[in-house]
Motif scaffolding. Structure first.
Motif, PDB file in Angstrom:
ATOM      1  N   LEU A  61       3.608   2.450  -0.037  1.00 53.43           N
ATOM      2  CA  LEU A  61       4.597   1.554   0.021  1.00 53.43           C
ATOM      3  C   LEU A  61       4.909   0.735   1.531  1.00 53.43           C
ATOM      4  O   LEU A  61       4.724  -0.372   1.841  1.00 53.43           O
ATOM      5  N   HIS A  62       4.601   1.612   2.527  1.00 55.53           N
ATOM      6  CA  HIS A  62       4.614   1.405   3.875  1.00 55.53           C
ATOM      7  C   HIS A  62       3.317   0.376   4.170  1.00 55.53           C
ATOM      8  O   HIS A  62       3.549  -0.747   4.979  1.00 55.53           O
ATOM      9  N   GLY A  63       2.258   0.753   3.935  1.00 56.31           N
ATOM     10  CA  GLY A  63       1.293   0.303   4.189  1.00 56.31           C
ATOM     11  C   GLY A  63       1.266  -1.221   3.424  1.00 56.31           C
ATOM     12  O   GLY A  63       1.068  -2.339   3.819  1.00 56.31           O
ATOM     13  N   ALA A  64       1.814  -1.383   2.083  1.00 60.00           N
ATOM     14  CA  ALA A  64       1.957  -2.589   1.348  1.00 60.00           C
ATOM     15  C   ALA A  64       2.903  -3.503   1.908  1.00 60.00           C
ATOM     16  O   ALA A  64       2.751  -4.644   1.839  1.00 60.00           O
ATOM     17  N   LEU A  65       4.143  -2.893   2.577  1.00 61.04           N
ATOM     18  CA  LEU A  65       5.095  -3.603   3.019  1.00 61.04           C
ATOM     19  C   LEU A  65       4.458  -4.370   4.247  1.00 61.04           C
ATOM     20  O   LEU A  65       4.677  -5.687   4.422  1.00 61.04           O
ATOM     21  N   ILE A  66       3.756  -3.654   5.157  1.00 62.73           N
ATOM     22  CA  ILE A  66       3.304  -4.265   6.423  1.00 62.73           C
ATOM     23  C   ILE A  66       2.226  -5.157   6.344  1.00 62.73           C
ATOM     24  O   ILE A  66       2.318  -6.328   6.717  1.00 62.73           O
ATOM     25  N   MET A  67       1.381  -4.863   5.484  1.00 61.10           N
ATOM     26  CA  MET A  67       0.243  -5.951   5.123  1.00 61.10           C
ATOM     27  C   MET A  67       0.821  -7.151   4.195  1.00 61.10           C
ATOM     28  O   MET A  67       0.394  -8.351   4.495  1.00 61.10           O
ATOM     29  N   GLY A  68       1.678  -6.868   3.302  1.00 59.62           N
ATOM     30  CA  GLY A  68       2.022  -8.168   2.445  1.00 59.62           C
ATOM     31  C   GLY A  68       3.035  -8.875   3.237  1.00 59.62           C
ATOM     32  O   GLY A  68       3.290 -10.193   3.080  1.00 59.62           O
ATOM     33  N   ALA A  69       3.665  -8.500   4.282  1.00 62.99           N
ATOM     34  CA  ALA A  69       4.724  -9.246   4.928  1.00 62.99           C
ATOM     35  C   ALA A  69       4.126  -9.992   6.154  1.00 62.99           C
ATOM     36  O   ALA A  69       4.900 -10.790   6.865  1.00 62.99           O
ATOM     37  N   ALA A  70       2.804  -9.747   6.480  1.00 62.13           N
ATOM     38  CA  ALA A  70       1.921 -10.614   7.508  1.00 62.13           C
ATOM     39  C   ALA A  70       2.365 -11.937   7.774  1.00 62.13           C
ATOM     40  O   ALA A  70       2.511 -12.562   8.541  1.00 62.13           O
ATOM     41  N   GLY A  71       1.991 -12.598   6.265  1.00 58.75           N
ATOM     42  CA  GLY A  71       2.000 -13.864   6.309  1.00 58.75           C
ATOM     43  C   GLY A  71       3.508 -14.505   6.369  1.00 58.75           C
ATOM     44  O   GLY A  71       3.727 -15.453   7.066  1.00 58.75           O
ATOM     45  N   TYR A  72       4.358 -13.731   5.793  1.00 58.16           N
ATOM     46  CA  TYR A  72       5.928 -13.995   5.803  1.00 58.16           C
ATOM     47  C   TYR A  72       6.497 -13.954   7.134  1.00 58.16           C
ATOM     48  O   TYR A  72       7.065 -14.789   7.564  1.00 58.16           O
ATOM     49  N   THR A  73       5.893 -13.037   7.893  1.00 52.26           N
ATOM     50  CA  THR A  73       6.349 -13.075   9.417  1.00 52.26           C
ATOM     51  C   THR A  73       6.007 -14.167  10.290  1.00 52.26           C
ATOM     52  O   THR A  73       6.611 -14.844  11.030  1.00 52.26           O
ATOM     53  N   LYS A 140      -6.240   4.964  -4.197  1.00 49.41           N
ATOM     54  CA  LYS A 140      -6.409   4.736  -2.760  1.00 49.41           C
ATOM     55  C   LYS A 140      -6.952   3.421  -2.551  1.00 49.41           C
ATOM     56  O   LYS A 140      -6.873   2.912  -1.619  1.00 49.41           O
ATOM     57  N   TYR A 141      -8.031   3.090  -3.449  1.00 54.46           N
ATOM     58  CA  TYR A 141      -8.579   1.726  -3.587  1.00 54.46           C
ATOM     59  C   TYR A 141      -7.611   0.619  -3.220  1.00 54.46           C
ATOM     60  O   TYR A 141      -7.812  -0.462  -2.868  1.00 54.46           O
ATOM     61  N   LEU A 142      -6.339   0.601  -4.042  1.00 58.69           N
ATOM     62  CA  LEU A 142      -5.356  -0.143  -3.938  1.00 58.69           C
ATOM     63  C   LEU A 142      -4.750  -0.291  -2.746  1.00 58.69           C
ATOM     64  O   LEU A 142      -4.435  -1.471  -2.263  1.00 58.69           O
ATOM     65  N   LEU A 143      -4.738   0.850  -2.180  1.00 57.30           N
ATOM     66  CA  LEU A 143      -4.194   0.675  -0.728  1.00 57.30           C
ATOM     67  C   LEU A 143      -4.912   0.084   0.174  1.00 57.30           C
ATOM     68  O   LEU A 143      -4.647  -0.791   1.093  1.00 57.30           O
ATOM     69  N   LYS A 144      -6.290   0.268   0.047  1.00 53.13           N
ATOM     70  CA  LYS A 144      -7.377  -0.171   1.229  1.00 53.13           C
ATOM     71  C   LYS A 144      -7.053  -1.594   0.687  1.00 53.13           C
ATOM     72  O   LYS A 144      -7.576  -2.536   1.846  1.00 53.13           O
ATOM     73  N   SER A 145      -7.032  -2.074  -0.620  1.00 54.48           N
ATOM     74  CA  SER A 145      -7.134  -3.595  -0.577  1.00 54.48           C
ATOM     75  C   SER A 145      -5.936  -4.294  -0.122  1.00 54.48           C
ATOM     76  O   SER A 145      -6.168  -5.697   0.132  1.00 54.48           O
ATOM     77  N   THR A 146      -5.046  -4.026   0.253  1.00 49.36           N
ATOM     78  CA  THR A 146      -4.076  -4.503   0.948  1.00 49.36           C
ATOM     79  C   THR A 146      -4.443  -5.002   2.280  1.00 49.36           C
ATOM     80  O   THR A 146      -3.845  -5.913   2.691  1.00 49.36           O
ATOM     81  N   VAL A 147      -5.571  -4.460   2.876  1.00 48.40           N
ATOM     82  CA  VAL A 147      -5.931  -4.969   4.076  1.00 48.40           C
ATOM     83  C   VAL A 147      -6.423  -6.479   3.849  1.00 48.40           C
ATOM     84  O   VAL A 147      -6.357  -7.423   4.578  1.00 48.40           O
ATOM     85  N   LEU A 148      -7.281  -6.709   2.778  1.00 51.22           N
ATOM     86  CA  LEU A 148      -7.757  -7.998   2.259  1.00 51.22           C
ATOM     87  C   LEU A 148      -6.695  -8.941   1.695  1.00 51.22           C
ATOM     88  O   LEU A 148      -6.746 -10.063   2.255  1.00 51.22           O
TER      89      LEU A 148
END
Length: 184
Positions: A61-73, A140-148
């Protein structure tokens, strides 16, 4: 066309950012429940899932939060920037800075992040990589996908920012629905 595109990108990043913001609450609740179950009730599992699974859920959740919010920020002008000149600059100078910064610096960095992460993410998907722990989350593959996802959302926001700056430089009115006028 350009107005519709930047509005779409801004709305997309705003919605995703608002959605992933709820991950903060989920992380806090999971952490509270994990501590309660382990240290108050001496249980190593909760709802049939191990405490390790719940701890990994917080990391996901923390990884997805940071990666998902980059554009928002970026949309909300929340990223750190060297503000020595930008703060007191005219709107025209800010627009030139945003246009050049987005096209020359941010888009290439987003491409580099995407390009360098792709092989690792593709391999992870090919192997359906899971946790190194047997009782961990097998996604884990879903977590790594958050980088993309982060690279794509940030690149889209760079396009939006460049479009808005270019439109203003050409004398068009740009409506910033998702930005606080006091920070612009």
């Amino acid at each position: 066309m350009a107005h519709a595109l930047y509005r779409f990108i801004d709305a997309l990043n705003d919605r995703i950012g608002r959605f992933v913001a709820w991950f903060t609450l989920a992380m806090a609740l999971i952490q509270f429940a994990t501590v309660l179950m382990r240290y108050v009730f001496s249980a190593n599992a909760f709802l049939g899932l191990s405490s390790l699974w719940w701890q990994e859920a917080i990391v996901y959740l923390h990884g997805a939060l940071i990666m998902g919010a980059a554009g928002y920020t970026f949309l909300h002008d929340g990223h750190v920037r060297v503000d020595i000149f930008y703060r007191d600059a005219s709107q025209r100078a800010k627009d030139w800075t945003d246009l050049i910064g987005s096209l020359v610096f941010l888009l290439p960095v987003c491409y580099l992040i995407y390009w360098s992460a792709w092989p690792n993410v593709a391999l992870s998907w090919r192997n359906l990589e899971g946790s190194a722990e047997t009782s961990g989350i097998p996604l884990k593959y879903l977590l790594k996908s958050t980088v993309l996802l982060m690279a794509a959302l940030l690149a889209l926001q760079a396009v939006s920012t460049a479009l808005k700056a270019a439109l203003r430089l050409m004398g068009h009115e740009v409506v910033e629905r998702h930005r606080d006028p006091a920070t612009s």
